[in-house]
Write a protein that holds these residues in place. Structure first.
Motif, PDB file in Angstrom:
ATOM      1  N   TYR A  68     -10.110   1.901   2.974  1.00 16.84           N
ATOM      2  CA  TYR A  68      -9.647   3.261   2.722  1.00 16.84           C
ATOM      3  C   TYR A  68     -10.824   4.227   2.770  1.00 16.84           C
ATOM      4  O   TYR A  68     -11.933   3.908   2.315  1.00 16.84           O
ATOM      5  CB  TYR A  68      -8.974   3.368   1.346  1.00 16.84           C
ATOM      6  N   ALA A  96      -2.080   2.068   6.384  1.00 18.51           N
ATOM      7  CA  ALA A  96      -3.084   1.041   6.121  1.00 18.51           C
ATOM      8  C   ALA A  96      -4.098   1.050   7.249  1.00 18.51           C
ATOM      9  O   ALA A  96      -3.809   1.485   8.367  1.00 18.51           O
ATOM     10  CB  ALA A  96      -2.431  -0.337   6.005  1.00 18.51           C
ATOM     11  N   SER A 106      -6.728  -0.424  10.111  1.00 16.23           N
ATOM     12  CA  SER A 106      -6.775  -1.502  11.094  1.00 16.23           C
ATOM     13  C   SER A 106      -8.103  -2.225  10.919  1.00 16.23           C
ATOM     14  O   SER A 106      -9.167  -1.644  11.138  1.00 16.23           O
ATOM     15  CB  SER A 106      -6.662  -0.919  12.508  1.00 16.23           C
ATOM     16  N   CYS A 107      -8.051  -3.477  10.495  1.00 14.71           N
ATOM     17  CA  CYS A 107      -9.271  -4.215  10.158  1.00 14.71           C
ATOM     18  C   CYS A 107      -9.594  -5.259  11.222  1.00 14.71           C
ATOM     19  O   CYS A 107      -8.723  -6.031  11.635  1.00 14.71           O
ATOM     20  CB  CYS A 107      -9.130  -4.890   8.795  1.00 14.71           C
ATOM     21  N   CYS A 144     -12.865  -1.853   8.812  1.00 13.14           N
ATOM     22  CA  CYS A 144     -11.515  -1.297   8.748  1.00 13.14           C
ATOM     23  C   CYS A 144     -11.538   0.162   9.175  1.00 13.14           C
ATOM     24  O   CYS A 144     -12.341   0.951   8.665  1.00 13.14           O
ATOM     25  CB  CYS A 144     -10.955  -1.431   7.339  1.00 13.14           C
ATOM     26  N   ARG A 197       0.819  -1.202   0.000  1.00 17.58           N
ATOM     27  CA  ARG A 197       0.000   0.000   0.000  1.00 17.58           C
ATOM     28  C   ARG A 197       0.854   1.254   0.000  1.00 17.58           C
ATOM     29  O   ARG A 197       1.812   1.381   0.745  1.00 17.58           O
ATOM     30  CB  ARG A 197      -0.886  -0.021   1.243  1.00 17.58           C
ATOM     31  N   PHE A 212      -4.289   0.606  -3.259  1.00 18.65           N
ATOM     32  CA  PHE A 212      -4.315  -0.855  -3.174  1.00 18.65           C
ATOM     33  C   PHE A 212      -3.357  -1.546  -4.133  1.00 18.65           C
ATOM     34  O   PHE A 212      -3.231  -2.764  -4.123  1.00 18.65           O
ATOM     35  CB  PHE A 212      -5.732  -1.372  -3.413  1.00 18.65           C
ATOM     36  N   ASP A 262      -7.947  -4.767   3.947  1.00 22.70           N
ATOM     37  CA  ASP A 262      -7.606  -3.345   4.068  1.00 22.70           C
ATOM     38  C   ASP A 262      -8.800  -2.507   3.647  1.00 22.70           C
ATOM     39  O   ASP A 262      -9.684  -2.976   2.913  1.00 22.70           O
ATOM     40  CB  ASP A 262      -6.390  -2.998   3.201  1.00 22.70           C
TER      41      ASP A 262
END
Length: 285
Positions: free
Chosen positions: A98, A121, A123-124, A134, A2, A43, A96
């Motif tokens: 966004y 990135a 946090s999922c 996420c 990423r 991505f 991931d």
């Protein structure tokens, strides 16, 4: 891997077209670049991922939450950091996500504001084997990201999600969020104490953040309610509605019949949040 989204905003000065920012202001500081990351920036791209996307379905974004569902309210100096999240599903799971916020008529042209995520990135957290939420954070800086008062109001939300098989979903018009100029309101009821049946004068001021000057400026010609509650009550009632003057000042009179609290209450607008003062107690003799 990423690419960090915030790289897009580290250099360059904004060529202002949609908004007229004073030349002196532009000369005093560097304004943010409005380049935005694309799905490929965030991505990644390439033949393997393209093949994966052709072979399977893309993730489905089911939910986006900005600042806990509340408006984003920003004052004159303090940066506002808030949390954003995207929930998505895919048979291979979600790895991931966004989110960014943007302001303007079109994401490809007419863009005049962008708020990008702080993290490399998301946090999922898995909801189940196929669904995850996420989370990212975004920080809005008054006078920089929010360099013009005209940026207050509705912003568009871009959301994306990356699946375990490297397929992704991306929508520049996923939802909307409101970014507002912090409001302030004061009240003073006098004289104190006052004889029963006499007139008191209630003054105050309604102001809001001016992102261009870094100060609070009176909010003019706005309807503000004068409210009262008896000392023995927990409920306020509206006595009258007045309008702020050309400097944001408020002034009106009322009859004092019993001990109680006087306050002003402002309902807010799309660009300015609601605000209510604490009650100012008046002792009636």
């Amino acid at each position: 891997m990423r690419i960090r989204a915030t790289v897009a905003a580290v250099s360059g000065a904004l060529a202002l077209s949609a908004l007229a920012v004073p030349a002196a202001q532009a000369a005093d500081k560097d304004l943010p670049s409005l380049d935005r990351p694309t799905a490929a920036d965030v991505f990644g791209t390439g033949a393997p991922r393209a093949a994966a996307r052709a072979a399977v379905t893309t993730p489905v974004i089911s939910k986006v939450v900005i600042n806990g569902g509340k408006d984003i309210v920003v004052g004159t100096t303090a940066a506002k950091k808030f949390t954003v999240s995207v929930t998505a599903s895919h048979p291979s799971g979600i790895v991931d996500g966004y989110i960014d916020l943007w302001h303007g008529t079109n994401v490809d042209s007419g863009l005049d504001g962008v708020l990008l995520p702080n993290e490399d990135a998301a946090s999922c957290k898995n909801v189940n084997a196929t669904t995850a939420t996420c989370t990212l954070t975004i920080t809005a800086y008054p006078g920089y990201d929010l360099y013009a008062n005209a940026l207050a109001g509705t912003w568009k939300v871009t959301a994306g999600a990356l699946a375990g098989d490297q397929s992704f979903a991306w929508n520049d018009y996923q939802s909307t969020a409101r970014v507002q100029r912090l409001s302030k309101l004061t009240v003073n009821a006098a004289p104190e104490p006052v004889k029963k049946g006499k007139t008191i004068t209630v003054t105050g001021k309604l102001s809001r953040a001016n992102w261009e000057t870094g100060t609070y400026k009176g909010y003019t010609v706005q309807p503000v309610k004068l409210q009262f509650r008896k000392k023995t009550s927990s409920t306020y009632t509206t006595v009258k509605t007045i309008k702020s003057n050309s400097t944001g000042a408020l002034k009106t009179t009322a009859k004092a019949s019993v001990d109680g609290y006087w306050r002003y209450s402002y309902a807010g607008t799309s660009t300015t949040p609601a605000v209510t003062t604490a009650g100012d107690f008046v002792d009636v003799k």
